[in-house]
Enzyme design. Sequence first.
Site, PDB file in Angstrom:
ATOM      1  N   HIS A 309     -12.859  49.691   9.533  1.00 24.06           N
ATOM      2  CA  HIS A 309     -12.238  48.606   8.781  1.00 24.06           C
ATOM      3  C   HIS A 309     -13.215  48.111   7.731  1.00 24.06           C
ATOM      4  O   HIS A 309     -14.421  48.064   7.981  1.00 24.06           O
ATOM      5  CB  HIS A 309     -11.874  47.446   9.725  1.00 24.06           C
ATOM      6  CG  HIS A 309     -10.880  46.517   9.131  1.00 24.06           C
ATOM      7  ND1 HIS A 309     -11.230  45.503   8.285  1.00 24.06           N
ATOM      8  CD2 HIS A 309      -9.526  46.482   9.236  1.00 24.06           C
ATOM      9  CE1 HIS A 309     -10.135  44.871   7.901  1.00 24.06           C
ATOM     10  NE2 HIS A 309      -9.087  45.442   8.457  1.00 24.06           N
ATOM     11  N   ASP A 366      -4.233  49.315  14.023  1.00 23.09           N
ATOM     12  CA  ASP A 366      -3.265  50.415  14.051  1.00 23.09           C
ATOM     13  C   ASP A 366      -3.475  51.403  15.198  1.00 23.09           C
ATOM     14  O   ASP A 366      -2.641  52.286  15.394  1.00 23.09           O
ATOM     15  CB  ASP A 366      -3.327  51.188  12.715  1.00 23.09           C
ATOM     16  CG  ASP A 366      -2.868  50.338  11.551  1.00 23.09           C
ATOM     17  OD1 ASP A 366      -1.836  49.669  11.695  1.00 23.09           O
ATOM     18  OD2 ASP A 366      -3.538  50.328  10.505  1.00 23.09           O
TER      19      ASP A 366
HETATM   20  N1  CMC Z   1     -13.264  58.162  10.665  1.00 26.56           N
HETATM   21  C1  CMC Z   1     -14.449  58.741  10.357  1.00 26.56           C
HETATM   22  N2  CMC Z   1     -15.381  58.209   9.560  1.00 26.56           N
HETATM   23  C2  CMC Z   1     -15.090  57.016   9.017  1.00 26.56           C
HETATM   24  C3  CMC Z   1     -13.871  56.356   9.277  1.00 26.56           C
HETATM   25  C4  CMC Z   1     -12.944  56.954  10.149  1.00 26.56           C
HETATM   26  N3  CMC Z   1     -11.794  56.368  10.453  1.00 26.56           N
HETATM   27  N4  CMC Z   1     -13.860  55.199   8.588  1.00 26.56           N
HETATM   28  C5  CMC Z   1     -15.018  55.128   7.918  1.00 26.56           C
HETATM   29  N5  CMC Z   1     -15.758  56.239   8.185  1.00 26.56           N
HETATM   30  C6  CMC Z   1     -17.130  56.514   7.708  1.00 26.56           C
HETATM   31  C7  CMC Z   1     -17.144  56.982   6.267  1.00 26.56           C
HETATM   32  O1  CMC Z   1     -17.063  58.387   6.187  1.00 26.56           O
HETATM   33  C8  CMC Z   1     -18.459  56.425   5.781  1.00 26.56           C
HETATM   34  O2  CMC Z   1     -19.489  57.258   6.278  1.00 26.56           O
HETATM   35  P1  CMC Z   1     -20.783  57.574   5.365  1.00 26.56           P
HETATM   36  O3  CMC Z   1     -21.424  56.229   5.099  1.00 26.56           O
HETATM   37  O4  CMC Z   1     -21.621  58.489   6.173  1.00 26.56           O
HETATM   38  O5  CMC Z   1     -20.255  58.208   4.094  1.00 26.56           O
HETATM   39  C9  CMC Z   1     -18.574  55.089   6.500  1.00 26.56           C
HETATM   40  O6  CMC Z   1     -17.842  55.248   7.717  1.00 26.56           O
HETATM   41  C10 CMC Z   1     -18.023  53.904   5.722  1.00 26.56           C
HETATM   42  O7  CMC Z   1     -16.691  54.224   5.366  1.00 26.56           O
HETATM   43  P2  CMC Z   1     -15.958  53.729   4.052  1.00 26.56           P
HETATM   44  O8  CMC Z   1     -14.892  54.708   3.700  1.00 26.56           O
HETATM   45  O9  CMC Z   1     -16.964  53.374   3.005  1.00 26.56           O
HETATM   46  O10 CMC Z   1     -15.307  52.383   4.568  1.00 26.56           O
HETATM   47  P3  CMC Z   1     -14.189  51.552   3.834  1.00 26.56           P
HETATM   48  O11 CMC Z   1     -14.442  50.138   4.158  1.00 26.56           O
HETATM   49  O12 CMC Z   1     -14.111  51.929   2.391  1.00 26.56           O
HETATM   50  O13 CMC Z   1     -12.834  52.081   4.521  1.00 26.56           O
HETATM   51  C11 CMC Z   1     -10.996  52.256   5.983  1.00 26.56           C
HETATM   52  C12 CMC Z   1     -12.141  51.362   5.471  1.00 26.56           C
HETATM   53  C13 CMC Z   1     -10.108  51.426   6.907  1.00 26.56           C
HETATM   54  C14 CMC Z   1     -10.147  52.736   4.800  1.00 26.56           C
HETATM   55  C15 CMC Z   1     -11.609  53.463   6.737  1.00 26.56           C
HETATM   56  O14 CMC Z   1     -12.355  53.012   7.830  1.00 26.56           O
HETATM   57  C16 CMC Z   1     -10.555  54.471   7.167  1.00 26.56           C
HETATM   58  O15 CMC Z   1     -10.185  55.354   6.379  1.00 26.56           O
HETATM   59  N6  CMC Z   1     -10.043  54.375   8.450  1.00 26.56           N
HETATM   60  C17 CMC Z   1      -8.994  55.259   8.903  1.00 26.56           C
HETATM   61  C18 CMC Z   1      -7.637  54.765   8.402  1.00 26.56           C
HETATM   62  C19 CMC Z   1      -7.216  53.512   9.121  1.00 26.56           C
HETATM   63  O16 CMC Z   1      -7.243  53.398  10.339  1.00 26.56           O
HETATM   64  N7  CMC Z   1      -6.734  52.530   8.321  1.00 26.56           N
HETATM   65  C20 CMC Z   1      -6.245  51.241   8.846  1.00 26.56           C
HETATM   66  C21 CMC Z   1      -7.160  50.126   8.464  1.00 26.56           C
HETATM   67  S1  CMC Z   1      -6.893  48.599   9.379  1.00 26.56           S
HETATM   68  C22 CMC Z   1      -5.304  48.058   9.065  1.00 26.56           C
HETATM   69  C23 CMC Z   1      -4.804  48.133   7.693  1.00 26.56           C
HETATM   70  O17 CMC Z   1      -5.473  47.825   6.704  1.00 26.56           O
HETATM   71  O18 CMC Z   1      -3.651  48.487   7.555  1.00 26.56           O
END
Ligand code: CMC
Length: 429
Positions: A309, A366
């Site tokens: 998140h 989720d």
């Molecule tokens: N699985 C694997 N690695 C992850 C995940 C994940 N679900 N989420 C983040 N990471 C890793 C990412 O690869 C990065 O690693 P590194 O620093 O080595 O490159 C690090 O964690 C930080 O990730 P980020 O993409 O910079 O984080 P963000 O804040 O931009 O993204 C997110 C947040 C929710 C989009 C992401 O965690 C994600 O894609 N999660 C899976 C989809 C999901 O469950 N979404 C629902 C979010 S909560 C409810 C809502 O908003 O609807």
Amino acid sequence: MSEDDKERTVELHYEGGVLKLPVHTGTEGERTIELKALLGSTGMTTLDPGFGNTASCSSKITYIDGDAGILRYRGYPIEDLAAGATFLEVAHLVIYGELPDAGRLKEFADKLRANADIPADMGTLIDAMPRNGHPMALLASAVNTLAAYYDDSVDPGDEDQVELATIRLLAKLPTIAARIYRNSIGEKPISPDDSLDYVDNFIRMTFGDVHADSELGDLFNKAVGMLLVLHADHELNCSTATVRVVGSAKADIYASVASGINALSGPSHGGANQAVLEMLEQIRDSGISLEEFLERVKAREMRLMGFGHRVYKNFDPRSKEIKELAGQILDRDENPDELFALALKLEAAALADSYFTERKLYPNVDFYTGVIYRTMGFPTNMFTVLFALGRLPGWIAHYREQLHDPDFRIARPRQHYVGSPERRLPGRD
Ligand code: CMC
């Protein structure tokens, strides 16, 4: 700005000199540097991809402390609201700022009942949409047309019109969602029943009377109500930010909410609840071990859906509540639900792995919702529609709050241009 705030500044040292920037302190002590003077004084903008550090407005609706796993609507902890308030009470709280007393609640509920029907033409329009189309696409399209059916409530400058549109949106979204679902299974729509409460009515319009009067039916209705409460607002998430951006152009509330529904459909946002269930089914059907699956996630072939998140760097408090609810519903007999059991194992395996703990990746809202919705009989592609029903009060509240914000301006971010310098068409020098 408080007197105390005026004392606080940070200094930005740049080529042209030093700029003092005011620091604002929020209710819970969180601090925000005000950048309004930056461009005018220094000629420079800021670069903040994904707005990770940018507060685009002040808001009184929802407080999140992502490190401590705290979520409050209008000051009330989410745990208290989930345990002790109905979705309509919470919708009222989020939109109008206070929990309703008994009289106000009745008035609010009566207005929603009176407005639950959709125009016959609109029903025909929904029925003509592709029945196999994704329900989120159909939902957003149908909500967009509300502005055309109700053009007496599209002026953001008229408070009475915004209030009328608020009631219409809340009242009609369940009717529209249920009709989309029934079309998808080739069944006739069921009209709203004004003897039922908001959640029971939605479930009846969706499934008919299949669960009526049964112990399981009561549990399902209670669970849907609680899930809607847990989704009611989440400050400036992608869809709510979208509603504000669209609304900032003075677009009407129907257009703004339709845009929010479209933003929510993405798998990085609300679409994740569908993606989680598909991921669990894929793991089960492929026979891949959890260790192998997590290795593929760590190799960046895919993400672990329902994990991570932008704001929570600790457990998402909604996910804790939902996991407990899933346990109550899915562990009722000796054979626990296989996908729930798999989700529990997957969570445990991820949390035992330093890849996830070092990045502070925990289950989000989720992760466990899909297994609950599936048991209730909702098809996978309806899960995000349920998220939209829950998030509607938040979208409306932010749209309305923005209209009264003294700092209200059209949302218009800057960019950092790194494209070609000026050039000429060939042969035209
Ligand atoms: N699985 C694997 N690695 C992850 C995940 C994940 N679900 N989420 C983040 N990471 C890793 C990412 O690869 C990065 O690693 P590194 O620093 O080595 O490159 C690090 O964690 C930080 O990730 P980020 O993409 O910079 O984080 P963000 O804040 O931009 O993204 C997110 C947040 C929710 C989009 C992401 O965690 C994600 O894609 N999660 C899976 C989809 C999901 O469950 N979404 C629902 C979010 S909560 C409810 C809502 O908003 O609807």
